[in-house]
Design a protein around this motif. Structure first.
Motif, mmCIF file in Angstrom:
data_model
loop_
_atom_site.group_PDB
_atom_site.id
_atom_site.type_symbol
_atom_site.label_atom_id
_atom_site.label_comp_id
_atom_site.label_asym_id
_atom_site.label_seq_id
_atom_site.Cartn_x
_atom_site.Cartn_y
_atom_site.Cartn_z
ATOM 1 N N ALA A 219 0.728 -1.028 -0.072
ATOM 2 C CA ALA A 219 0.140 0.063 0.262
ATOM 3 C C ALA A 219 0.862 1.021 -0.092
ATOM 4 C CB ALA A 219 -1.379 0.103 1.865
ATOM 5 N N GLU A 220 1.791 1.372 0.780
ATOM 6 C CA GLU A 220 2.652 2.220 0.550
ATOM 7 C C GLU A 220 3.480 2.560 -0.349
ATOM 8 O OE1 GLU A 220 4.906 1.728 5.306
ATOM 9 O OE2 GLU A 220 5.379 0.611 3.886
ATOM 10 N N ARG B 170 0.863 4.403 -3.164
ATOM 11 C CA ARG B 170 0.187 5.846 -2.248
ATOM 12 C C ARG B 170 1.300 6.311 -3.087
ATOM 13 N NH1 ARG B 170 -1.028 3.918 2.719
ATOM 14 N NH2 ARG B 170 1.534 3.710 3.395
ATOM 15 N N THR B 171 2.804 5.236 -2.778
ATOM 16 C CA THR B 171 3.730 6.581 -3.466
ATOM 17 C C THR B 171 3.800 7.156 -4.716
ATOM 18 O OG1 THR B 171 5.056 6.200 -1.933
ATOM 19 C CG2 THR B 171 6.076 7.031 -3.321
ATOM 20 N N TYR C 9 1.102 5.988 -7.334
ATOM 21 C CA TYR C 9 0.043 6.617 -7.688
ATOM 22 C C TYR C 9 -0.894 7.511 -6.656
ATOM 23 C CZ TYR C 9 1.946 2.573 -10.450
ATOM 24 O OH TYR C 9 3.052 1.762 -10.856
ATOM 25 N N PRO C 10 -0.541 8.483 -7.067
ATOM 26 C CA PRO C 10 -1.939 9.447 -5.567
ATOM 27 C C PRO C 10 -2.851 9.138 -5.952
ATOM 28 C CG PRO C 10 0.643 10.963 -6.381
ATOM 29 C CD PRO C 10 0.333 9.197 -7.523
ATOM 30 N N SER C 11 -3.163 9.316 -7.569
ATOM 31 C CA SER C 11 -4.881 9.220 -7.808
ATOM 32 C C SER C 11 -5.218 7.779 -8.537
ATOM 33 C CB SER C 11 -5.121 9.760 -8.483
ATOM 34 O OG SER C 11 -6.123 9.933 -8.878
ATOM 35 N N GLU D 77 -5.891 1.502 3.355
ATOM 36 C CA GLU D 77 -4.593 2.107 3.697
ATOM 37 C C GLU D 77 -4.826 3.080 1.738
ATOM 38 O OE1 GLU D 77 -1.003 1.364 4.309
ATOM 39 O OE2 GLU D 77 -2.769 1.449 6.341
ATOM 40 N N LEU D 78 -5.835 2.388 1.292
ATOM 41 C CA LEU D 78 -5.435 3.187 -0.059
ATOM 42 C C LEU D 78 -6.874 3.965 -0.610
ATOM 43 C CD1 LEU D 78 -4.588 0.638 -2.494
ATOM 44 C CD2 LEU D 78 -3.075 2.491 -1.518
ATOM 45 N N THR E 26 -7.294 7.076 1.016
ATOM 46 C CA THR E 26 -6.746 8.561 0.425
ATOM 47 C C THR E 26 -7.117 9.253 -0.935
ATOM 48 O OG1 THR E 26 -6.347 9.098 2.623
ATOM 49 C CG2 THR E 26 -5.669 10.948 0.738
ATOM 50 N N ALA E 27 -6.131 7.388 -2.159
ATOM 51 C CA ALA E 27 -5.520 8.138 -2.706
ATOM 52 C C ALA E 27 -6.815 7.543 -4.216
ATOM 53 C CB ALA E 27 -4.314 6.920 -3.619
ATOM 54 N N ARG F 259 -9.316 10.995 -4.411
ATOM 55 C CA ARG F 259 -8.463 12.062 -5.156
ATOM 56 C C ARG F 259 -9.442 11.464 -6.522
ATOM 57 N NH1 ARG F 259 -3.552 10.925 -2.620
ATOM 58 N NH2 ARG F 259 -2.681 12.531 -0.561
#
Ligand SMILES: NC(=O)c1ccc[n+]([C@@H]2O[C@H](COP(=O)([O-])OP(=O)(O)OC[C@H]3O[C@@H](n4cnc5c(N)ncnc54)[C@H](OP(=O)(O)O)[C@@H]3O)[C@@H](O)[C@H]2O)c1
Length: 279
Positions: free
Chosen positions: A71-72, A75-76, A78-80, A119-120, A122-123, A126
């Motif tokens: 997940a980290e 997120r790094t 693919y911010p969306s 974990e995802l 927020t991404a 977006r």
């Protein structure tokens, strides 16, 4: 160009979805635990001239620690994220525990899906019309949660573990919408019914050949099976939580979608995750 994360994107329904969206010009990140299947997928993406839009991330999703690391990375990189599809699954013919001491069906089919959605989140939020598609056994009446023995330590049977996972996934949908009441994410539980995929893989011979033959004769071909899923991803339902058996809508009411049970499951999963990280 949309971004889709597809667990189990290297085989079966997940792979068919991956190739479909690559063909449509989208970006797909496929997750699996076998690097050979990942390399095969990347080669196929190259042949579609989509190699630059296809990534394979190796992760054993039955491990909470590896799921958090995945997940980290997601997120790094693919911010969306527009769509998160849960397709990673393996039928465990024998009871096995992960390094963290969690029964493997429960770890992969239930815990990793809860963890990745959280974990995802927020991404996903977006993206303009974010969706989570949980490929599961919704709509079936079989199975229940064995609250006094979720890890099935006392008596493990593969079908019981699978159906407990199916019932738990219904509750994951309820828990997600309960915990994120204002989220734009549309959470879909989707049961594709009987599809000709890698179903035979976990079995030894002669069962493997038998399952393979039965699937070839009676199951829906995978390319046809993804059509309704694609429709749902492309035109998400209005409601925060919905459930489907192929094209049939399942009411998300009644005991299978009980809010108290969903909260109890989410709390149990959070405790298991904390213990796994501390171990
Ligand atoms: N096929 C059906 O008839 C049917 C019916 C109802 C519901 N479903 C649901 O639909 C989804 C897809 O099923 P399918 O039949 O298409 O699956 P499949 O062909 O068996 O493929 C399973 C995928 O999950 C991945 N996977 C397995 N264990 C993993 C792990 N520990 N970590 C990461 N990835 C893992 C596999 O890749 P690796 O081997 O590389 O790990 C593979 O890509 C599943 O959620 C299943 O419950 C399927």
């Amino acid at each position: 160009m949309r971004t889709l994360v597809i667990t189990g994107g290297t085989q079966g329904i997940g792979k068919a979805l991956t190739l479909h969206y690559l063909g449509r010009g989208d970006r797909v990140i496929a997750v699996g635990s076998n690097h050979i299947k990942g390399e095969t997928l990347l080669a196929e993406a190259d042949r579609l001239s989509a190699g630059d839009r296809c990534s394979f991330l190796l992760a054993d999703l039955s491990s909470p620690t590896m799921t958090i690391r995945l997940a980290e990375r997601l997120r790094t990189g693919y911010p969306s994220i527009d769509a998160l599809v849960f397709g990673a699954f393996r039928y465990q013919t024998k009871r096995q525990e992960t390094a963290e001491g969690i029964e493997r069906t429960f770890a992969l089919y239930v815990l990793s899906r809860y963890l990745l959605a959280e974990e995802l989140c927020t991404a996903l939020e977006r993206a303009p019309h974010p969706v989570i598609v949980n490929l599961c056994g919704t709509g079936s009446k079989a199975g229940r949660l064995h609250w006094d023995d979720l890890q099935l330590r006392r008596r493990y049977r593969p079908f019981v573990a699978t159906m407990q996972g199916a019932r738990a996934n219904d509750l994951l949908g309820v828990a997600f919408t309960d915990e994120h009441p204002d989220s734009p994410i549309r959470y879909m539980l989707y049961n594709p019914l009987f599809v000709n995929t890698g179903l035979a893989e976990p079995f030894s011979q002669p069962t493997r050949t038998a399952v393979s033959l039965i699937a070839k004769m009676f199951a829906t071909p995978v390319d046809k099976a993804i059509e309704p899923i694609v429709d749902r991803i492309d035109t998400p339902p209005d409601s925060a939580l919905s459930a489907f058996q192929v094209r049939r809508t399942i009411a998300v009411t009644g005991s299978a979608f009980d809010l108290n049970a969903a909260r109890r499951l989410a709390s149990t999963l959070r405790n298991l995750i904390i213990k796994s990280i501390e171990a």
